[in-house]
Design a protein around this motif. Structure first.
Motif, short mmCIF file in Angstrom:
data_model
loop_
_atom_site.label_atom_id
_atom_site.label_comp_id
_atom_site.label_asym_id
_atom_site.label_seq_id
_atom_site.Cartn_x
_atom_site.Cartn_y
_atom_site.Cartn_z
N LEU A 34 29.13 56.62 4.23
CA LEU A 34 30.19 57.46 3.67
C LEU A 34 31.49 56.83 4.11
CD1 LEU A 34 30.47 60.04 1.98
CD2 LEU A 34 30.84 61.28 4.08
N GLY A 35 32.07 55.99 3.24
CA GLY A 35 33.15 55.12 3.68
C GLY A 35 34.52 55.66 3.35
N LEU A 36 35.49 55.12 4.04
CA LEU A 36 36.88 55.45 3.79
C LEU A 36 37.28 54.83 2.45
CD1 LEU A 36 38.78 56.95 5.74
CD2 LEU A 36 39.78 54.73 6.29
N PHE A 37 37.70 55.66 1.52
CA PHE A 37 38.15 55.14 0.23
C PHE A 37 39.52 54.47 0.38
CE2 PHE A 37 35.48 56.64 -3.36
CZ PHE A 37 34.47 57.20 -2.61
N ILE A 95 35.26 58.42 -7.96
CA ILE A 95 36.19 59.32 -7.29
C ILE A 95 37.65 59.00 -7.61
CG2 ILE A 95 36.91 60.22 -5.03
CD1 ILE A 95 34.03 60.93 -5.67
N ASN A 96 38.10 57.83 -7.24
CA ASN A 96 39.54 57.56 -7.32
C ASN A 96 39.88 56.34 -8.19
OD1 ASN A 96 38.64 55.51 -5.68
ND2 ASN A 96 40.41 55.60 -4.30
N ASN A 111 28.27 50.45 -0.89
CA ASN A 111 28.44 51.83 -1.36
C ASN A 111 29.26 52.62 -0.36
OD1 ASN A 111 27.99 54.49 -2.32
ND2 ASN A 111 26.01 53.88 -3.16
N TRP A 112 30.29 53.30 -0.86
CA TRP A 112 31.09 54.20 -0.02
C TRP A 112 30.56 55.63 -0.07
CZ3 TRP A 112 36.49 52.57 -2.32
CH2 TRP A 112 37.02 51.48 -1.60
N LEU A 113 29.53 55.87 -0.86
CA LEU A 113 29.07 57.25 -1.07
C LEU A 113 27.66 57.47 -0.55
CD1 LEU A 113 30.34 58.09 -4.68
CD2 LEU A 113 31.05 59.18 -2.56
N SER A 114 27.30 56.75 0.51
CA SER A 114 25.96 56.93 1.05
C SER A 114 26.01 57.92 2.21
CB SER A 114 25.42 55.59 1.57
OG SER A 114 24.28 55.82 2.34
N TYR A 174 24.69 58.32 -8.29
CA TYR A 174 23.86 57.11 -8.31
C TYR A 174 22.44 57.43 -7.87
CZ TYR A 174 24.56 57.09 -3.28
OH TYR A 174 24.57 57.46 -1.96
N MET A 230 23.74 64.88 -0.95
CA MET A 230 23.13 63.57 -1.09
C MET A 230 21.75 63.61 -0.47
SD MET A 230 26.42 61.31 -0.12
CE MET A 230 27.78 61.14 -1.29
N LEU A 245 46.88 61.12 -4.85
CA LEU A 245 45.47 61.44 -4.75
C LEU A 245 45.09 61.77 -3.31
CD1 LEU A 245 43.63 60.70 -7.35
CD2 LEU A 245 42.51 59.19 -5.73
N TYR A 263 36.88 64.21 3.00
CA TYR A 263 35.51 63.85 3.33
C TYR A 263 34.80 65.05 3.93
CZ TYR A 263 37.51 59.27 2.65
OH TYR A 263 38.16 58.19 2.09
#
Lengths: 333, 333, 333, 333
Positions: free
Chosen positions: C154-157, C194-195, C218-221, D146, D236, D266, D270
């Motif tokens: 879960l990464g910093l966007f 997301i952005n 992946n930033w969304l794991s 995903y 998730m 934006l 999190y």
């Protein structure tokens, strides 16, 4: 061809039938269980097998060469005795009996009748234990400092034996096989929370050498743990039996005292090297044990897991009970 | 602003300095270590801090409000006493002292001088332990059956304390914080393989309730294990402190006796439900503890980890030593 | 003594300051950040450092020898250029720049001014990557079949770069270091949920040899995965960077074609041997990189992670963007 | 009673025989395998079953109601066709056929003869997949971003299908079952290192929604990985099929855009909350599937995994081959 009658088709029985069935030179003739549903399952899965709810059908059959006793521990002595009296070899689930005198009587009876007893110490036939045996015997580990085992899970409560007889009996038989030194004393403590049988217990073995052994067994654990640490002078071994692919890990780690001029000049050095996970043979342990049983009967060999091995474990289990009853007091063996 | 002098910049000292340094309302004035290299490291990392190899510089400084004693256990008593005698509050690494009378003397001295003592029982400030505390206190777990902790790794051998004082002291302070019942007796066994200090030990706590607690500590383990199982009547909890993301797991598992007409009609039912891993606060424990220390001094509060908490742990540790010396004999507390 | 000014004290800056600070021969003179809170944190932790919110203070200081640019990627080019123009060496966070022409311009400028550029490809200084490099170079793995990397969490966007530039840039620089063959083409696909920046992407590298490489970022794991599989003809390697103690595992496993008389007589044999986990050096990568930076400046050496290495990675990243925009069309490099 | 003839007793056949054998209402009449050893194993384990090396014995038997085709993929079409022509229902291992026209022909033939086809998409009968289906259908995950699957191990090389047909076929059938949207296009790349069949492949599915799906399959991996990540807007999910006790983990984690006044305003937030591992039904999938097969035949129901489901998967597999042959070019479905 060894013809086998199986008494008991509960949790462990189906594995016994399946494995002996697949063993060259063995044949399951009949299965006995007083539970009708269990018997129906046996007959559905193995339509060629004779099912019965009366164990006399097995004891009295002239075709049966050997009887497998796969019933609750408290019935082992009686059933094994009748099998021997009827001239059958005996394969008996662990623990062998629920008291040492019972075990001694069965050993004597088998000797007199020239029959074999094999106690189902399944674990000593696993690839992992046989590989550990090599590592201990070839000196790779060096002198052993400690043997530390944990065997816990949300377990099936028995009403005739406590968690020590149910779970630690496995570990005692494994250690008996691996380590060439018998404990001189032990101390055990345990608690019964549910049905009057200890479900949580901790056992320590003392040796005349500097080794110490410890066993943690529990029927009330939310997760299954099956881990044995063997800490040696040269290398350290971890056996995690829940790990499918890397059951054994051997660590080149250790501590050495390199200089020793007076206590205050003690120089301790730490070694932290590579880890090695040897490949472990995958064959099902019970399959190897079935074949070994047939081999021993055919060749007249005494199995390593004979009645005497069973007796050694029963004596340890009895000592645990004695120690638990006396609040952890040390019991000399 | 609380001005702090730190004595000892070995393994733990740098963490103390870094955290107090980052705490609002606190300031590290000086660091003392007799080891020149340690002192040089302190000064390179924190160029604004006064370094000294003479702890009198700290005791005698009128600017210093509190002294952090981060030295080997055997020196805690002497250094803490001098700090108190010089009117400084004391923050002292665990174990508080190496004997109960020493701890009692320090508590008395602090009371007389109206100074605070905080014993660095770091773990009670971790997110994991604080979350477990909630689960215990709000009854989620129900009555506790057992508390089973393992804290082993290839550890740094001390020459003034054994593995019980070094590692089990953590677990005793955690349990002291979590469980609202003090043990009535304990039994411990241990072995010294390397330098005359026990490096392997097993401790059992007995309670007047049906709970049992057990601690497995070891400096000779090839892998690091930090696991605590808390088995409750309603739910069971596993805390694995080596797991970065899922430290706590709470299992809806258990065993219940649903019918009880005579022992032989006992109906045991098993419950195997979902698992839940609550999010655990990630803030560094020592940071929270630093802030708590400053808070307590400023507001005149008695910390939960005061000298009395330290003394309770020291008494348990002394009883362990007594039990080990008598081969695992139970010691009443 | 190399005097360093650091621009940017966000996520990565504190690690840069801490490590250069502890490096023999280096000294952090000043830190610049436009965020007042970040600057206050820097000054609280390192009271001897000059804090500023104007980067000109660093560029114009005659005391500063080198500038560390630890800011968002989109600002690297401008800040590095001004540093070079002012005669400062440059240490710049990855990715080097956001376009190849920018990188080329900086390389040229540095050459003209006889200044060094080091791009912070931190991972090539880790014990794990250096050990893998040995295993690749000494032929232990044999010809490499595939290189398969997963880097998700879960990464910093970011709002100036997508997940490829943020995460895959690490893997590209690691592979660039480990493998002595450059990819001939690549294909990438990604999605922005997301952005507007791709947060999920898959990249395949094609080589003129039979090797294939694949990257999953992946930033969304929900969980952090940091795994690289390198499948060789002789051995296979798995690097799990989230595993504290056993980061590298090398498997003696493989498949061989032992006979080849016509396709239908192909005999495939499988080898499943031991696993070996070599000890991996634990020193913090950034510490080694700091020391290497100081070494290179002092001895006039060109670092392995110089501007040209940075440029190679930027070209790969640009090609990924191009492929993603064209729905996964293969881009020749 | 459904009487079943099984063709093929290689790797998967024994599981088929064992499970149908234990299913109420089903009975295995005969097993056919051209390999004498395989046949001998079948007869030793199931002495009541008729063994044959000629599949006509099964096709021509008037007692046989249904034929299970458990042979290499390239033979499915021919054997299934003959079974249908002889008026037998068909249970066929995946992949259904090796081409879409073959599948269509079989579907048509079955319809004409009013016979059932069930394709053995075993995984959709696992407790894990059925629980995931609930979580997807009840909206717990929210919109899906995903679907990312990895299925790798040191696999058995086939000489009639590549790793996509062997392994990804599982994942395609799982996804086909779970996700209520069919992919609009796909791209695949793969490499053949050993026997001319691709052993390493990566596949991406594109959808008209914002979802993306990716599959990583490999016969040359030293470790077994069976992981599927499903990233949803709300929650998730991670399915690790190698984890015996905690196969499914559902994370209350995510990213949200909370404010959206122009791109530069934006605000990304999190969410990192608890994790929940629901209990997963442990019944063997193939047992449930056997029972479902019997149910469908008895009640005249069309199974969810009928020939049409099999055809959908075959079409995806064919498109993968086409994409691999064209170096990863996107193929519209």
């Amino acid at each position: 061809m060894i013809n086998i009658g199986v008494i008991g088709y509960g949790y462990w029985g189906p594995n016994i039938v399946r494995n002996f069935n697949a063993t060259e030179g063995a044949k399951i003739l009949s299965v006995c269980d007083r539970n009708r549903q269990a018997l129906a399952r046996a007959c559905k899965t193995h339509p060629h097998i004779r099912g019965t709810s009366d164990c006399n059908d097995i004891f009295n059959s002239s075709e049966v060469d050997a009887v497998a006793v796969i019933t609750p521990a408290s019935t082992h002595y009686e059933l094994a005795k009748r099998a021997l009296q009827n001239g059958k070899h005996v394969f008996v689930e662990k623990p062998f009996t629920t008291s040492a005198p019972q075990a001694e009587e069965l050993i004597e009876l088998a000797a007199k009748k020239n029959l074999n007893i094999m106690v189902d110490h399944t674990f000593i036939f696993t690839g992992a234990v046989r590989k550990i045996k090599q590592c201990v015997d070839n000196g790779m580990l060096g002198d052993i400092y400690y043997y530390d085992s944990t065997r816990v899970n949300l377990g099936l409560f028995h009403d005739d034996v406590n968690v020590v007889w149910d779970l630690a009996s496995h570990d005692f038989s494994i250690m008996d096989y691996l380590i060439n030194e018998e404990p001189g004393a032990l101390a055990a403590c345990g608690k019964a929370h549910i049905n009057g049988m200890e479900d949580t217990a901790y056992i320590t073995f003392y040796f005349s050498s500097n080794m110490i052994a410890h066993f943690n067994v529990n029927w009330l654990s939310p997760v299954k743990v099956r881990t044995t640490f063997i800490g040696g002078e040269n290398k350290m071994l971890v056996w995690d039996d829940t790990n499918a692919d890397e059951k054994l890990k051997i660590y080149d780690k250790g501590v050495a005292v390199t200089n020793k001029e007076g206590l205050y000049d003690l120089l301790i050095s730490y070694r932290s090297g590579d880890m090695w996970a040897p490949r472990v043979e995958q064959t099902e342990a019970l399959r190897l044990e079935s074949e070994y049983f047939v081999d021993c009967l055919r060749d007249g060999k005494t199995p390593v897991n004979d009645g005497c091995a069973g007796l050694r474990i029963v004596k340890l289990l009895e000592a645990c009970d004695e120690s638990i009853r006396s609040n952890g007091h040390m019991v000399t063996l």
